[in-house]
Every structure is written in C-alpha cells, then in structure tokens.
Design an enzyme around this catalytic site. Structure first.
Site, PDB file in Angstrom:
ATOM      1  N   HIS A 172      -8.362  13.849   7.289  1.00  0.00           N
ATOM      2  CA  HIS A 172      -7.564  12.972   8.148  1.00  0.00           C
ATOM      3  C   HIS A 172      -6.273  13.614   8.677  1.00  0.00           C
ATOM      4  O   HIS A 172      -5.155  13.164   8.373  1.00  0.00           O
ATOM      5  CB  HIS A 172      -7.219  11.686   7.395  1.00  0.00           C
ATOM      6  CG  HIS A 172      -8.404  11.007   6.763  1.00  0.00           C
ATOM      7  ND1 HIS A 172      -9.662  11.016   7.318  1.00  0.00           N
ATOM      8  CD2 HIS A 172      -8.511  10.293   5.602  1.00  0.00           C
ATOM      9  CE1 HIS A 172     -10.500  10.334   6.536  1.00  0.00           C
ATOM     10  NE2 HIS A 172      -9.829   9.895   5.489  1.00  0.00           N
ATOM     11  N   ASP A 184     -14.635   8.206   9.262  1.00  0.00           N
ATOM     12  CA  ASP A 184     -14.049   7.517   8.105  1.00  0.00           C
ATOM     13  C   ASP A 184     -14.649   6.121   7.958  1.00  0.00           C
ATOM     14  O   ASP A 184     -14.056   5.238   7.344  1.00  0.00           O
ATOM     15  CB  ASP A 184     -12.518   7.454   8.179  1.00  0.00           C
ATOM     16  CG  ASP A 184     -11.877   7.008   6.866  1.00  0.00           C
ATOM     17  OD1 ASP A 184     -12.447   7.303   5.797  1.00  0.00           O
ATOM     18  OD2 ASP A 184     -10.825   6.344   6.895  1.00  0.00           O
ATOM     19  N   ASN A 240      -9.494  -0.279   3.838  1.00  0.00           N
ATOM     20  CA  ASN A 240      -8.045  -0.423   3.714  1.00  0.00           C
ATOM     21  C   ASN A 240      -7.722  -0.209   2.238  1.00  0.00           C
ATOM     22  O   ASN A 240      -8.023  -1.060   1.397  1.00  0.00           O
ATOM     23  CB  ASN A 240      -7.606  -1.813   4.171  1.00  0.00           C
ATOM     24  CG  ASN A 240      -6.107  -2.000   4.072  1.00  0.00           C
ATOM     25  OD1 ASN A 240      -5.388  -1.154   3.543  1.00  0.00           O
ATOM     26  ND2 ASN A 240      -5.613  -3.124   4.573  1.00  0.00           N
TER      27      ASN A 240
END
Length: 321
Positions: A198, A265, A270
C-alpha cells in the site's frame, strides 16, 4: 499429533477444496467498467478471503472483525476486472492461522498464489506444505499490530529473512514510512526480495517530499524492494479517484517499473474498530469501486508496456506464476 493447522495444510496440499456456502455476500463489486485493455495474465497482487468463521475462526487477539468475503465473490470481482491471477494475503484477523488463505487459493486453483503469516512455532514442514499449495512469501503486519518501535521491527524482519532465504520466498511488510527508514539498511542487505504494501504507508496529502518517501524510492530504485501500488484509499481521502496518489505512484514507477505491482486490497477491510464498538462487533467493509480504481492505473502509468510489467511480468517473477 496432528494439529488443526497441519490437517488443513495437508488437505490443501493434496488439492482438497472445502465448501463455503454459508459465507455472506457483502464485499464490494465493481460498478465502473474497465476502460483500457488489461493484458493477458494480469494479476491482482493483494486480496484477502474471510470465509465462514464457524469453519475458519478469527484470532482471539485481533483488533477488528470484518464482514465475510468468499472465493466466489472474488471470482466475480476478477471477471469484471479482467484479472486472471490473484495473490491472497493472510490478514491480521487470523493471527498465524493461514487456513482461510489456503482455502481461497485452493478454490481459485493454479492462478492463485499466497502470502502467509508465521511465527517461531510455524514448523518447516508447515512451510513445505504451504509452498506446495502456492505460498510464496510471509507477511509482517506492523501497521495493524501497531508496531512502531524499530527495536521490535528489526529483529522480526531479520528472523523472517533468515527463514525465507533457504526457500527463495519474499518478505512482505505492511508498515509506514518512518519504519521503512528505520529498516532501510536491513532491506538493502536482504538476500530475499522485500515487498512493501500500500504505497509503503505514504500519505498522499503530504506529497513526495514527506519524510521517508525518498528512502522508499531509493529501495525501489536499487531493485531491493517491490512496492504494491494498492489500497489507494488507505493513502488518500480524495475518493473515488484518489487523485493525490498520482505523484506518489508516478515517482515509484519512475524509480523502477520492474519493482512495482498492483492490487485491489479487496474486500477492503476497515481495520479500525470504532471507539463505541467492541472488537468482536462486525466492522463493515469499505465499499470501493475497484473498476474505477483500476482505471487510475493508466493515469499512473500511461505506457502500456509499463502497465504490462506492473500487471503481468513483475507478479510472474515475484510469485512464480
């Protein structure tokens, strides 16, 4: 004595595919069609599978509980995105139990590879079985675990490298830029490939001059590290196109296009439990339009030959497709 993990590994290595009919269907699916030619053999290099928790229980020490995401939903996602290959990564919710990842890989077949999470209790025989199933690396999740102390991260990284070098696997790290600066010398000396998740934890709003980003670029330029230009919504708050990621992506690709891979992803967990909720309460998945996200790749990499490296050639080399 066979443990649950050993039995699962043996089953997966033998090609046994378990059923997952009870998984709920709440993970996002693309709503925007892909607007460029995706090359044959393209790979989504960062996904997770969250199957039925009765069969694949969550780790008691997890910091969040996600909605479920099944192999069937992932197949639908990749059909829409024209992605033939996938890399499934064990998320922190399972600790060092890689059964859910192996289940997802087996359901996908030979077009899947995986990245596992291990500890010092993971035996060499377990690693052998995971290798036969398609695992090609191990992940150090320093971000979700809240590890920001280099004195903790450095020995963990060194230990992972030592175990991987005999197998030719890579070490994948989910962390932030200050930590990348703190381990830069170890990465430069690593005998195995290192992959940063990321955007290396860079924050798009801070631009290419933010502290630590130059170290990440140096590692990519040297060829010692790969970076996943994945999870743009984790680097940027400017959805749905995350336009402030453009300078970061272009800087990394420009440094060395042979060390960049792309990923969704999906299913977009979350990983932060809201303050008014318990860790065991289900935290909804982010609803990200992965078609729109993939359409940013030609903005980041206008050259089709470079996109082929990112989507096909680099994953084939890194994951052994």
């Amino acid at each position: 004595m066979l443990t649950r993990r050993s039995m699962m590994l043996a089953s997966i290595a033998a090609g046994v595919i378990m059923n997952n009919r009870t998984a709920s269907a709440k993970a996002a699916q693309p709503s925007t069609p892909v607007n460029f030619d995706v090359p044959a053999g393209a790979c989504d290099c960062h996904t997770h599978i969250h199957p039925d928790p009765e069969k694949f229980p969550f780790f008691s020490g997890r910091v969040y509980t996600p909605e479920l995401a099944s192999p069937e939903e992932m197949t639908a996602l990749h059909k829409a995105l024209h992605m033939e290959r996938v890399v499934i990564v064990t998320p922190s919710i399972y600790g060092t139990d890689n059964s859910a990842t192996l289940f997802g890989m087996a359901a996908r077949g030979p077009t899947a590879r995986g990245v596992a999470v291990i500890d010092d209790k993971t035996s060499d025989s377990d690693l052998d079985l995971m290798g036969k199933a398609g695992i090609r690396g191990v992940r150090l999740n320093l971000a979700t675990g809240g590890v920001n102390d280099p004195s903790v991260a450095r020995p963990r990284f060194t230990a992972a490298v030592e175990r991987m070098k005999a197998r030719g696997w890579h070490v994948q790290i989910y962390t932030n830029l200050p930590m990348i600066t703190a381990v830069k010398d170890l990465v430069m000396a690593s005998p195995v490939p290192v992959v940063f998740d990321h955007f290396g934890g860079a924050q798009a709003s801070l631009g290419v001059e933010q502290p630590g980003f130059a170290d990440l670029v140096d590692l990519v330029k040297s060829g010692k590290a790969y970076v996943k230009i994945s999870g743009a919504y984790r680097a940027s708050k400017l959805g749905p196109d995350f336009t402030d990621c453009v300078p970061l992506a272009k800087a990394l690709i420009g440094a060395n296009p042979d060390r960049i891979v792309w990923g969704t992803d999906w299913p977009h967990p979350n990983s932060v439990t809201p303050p008014d909720k318990k860790v065991t309460d289900v935290t909804p998945l982010f609803q990200i339009d992965d078609g729109r996200l993939l359409n940013q790749l030609p903005v980041w990499a206008p050259d089709a030959a470079v996109r082929k490296k990112i989507l096909v050639d680099n994953p084939a080399q890194l994951y052994g497709f």
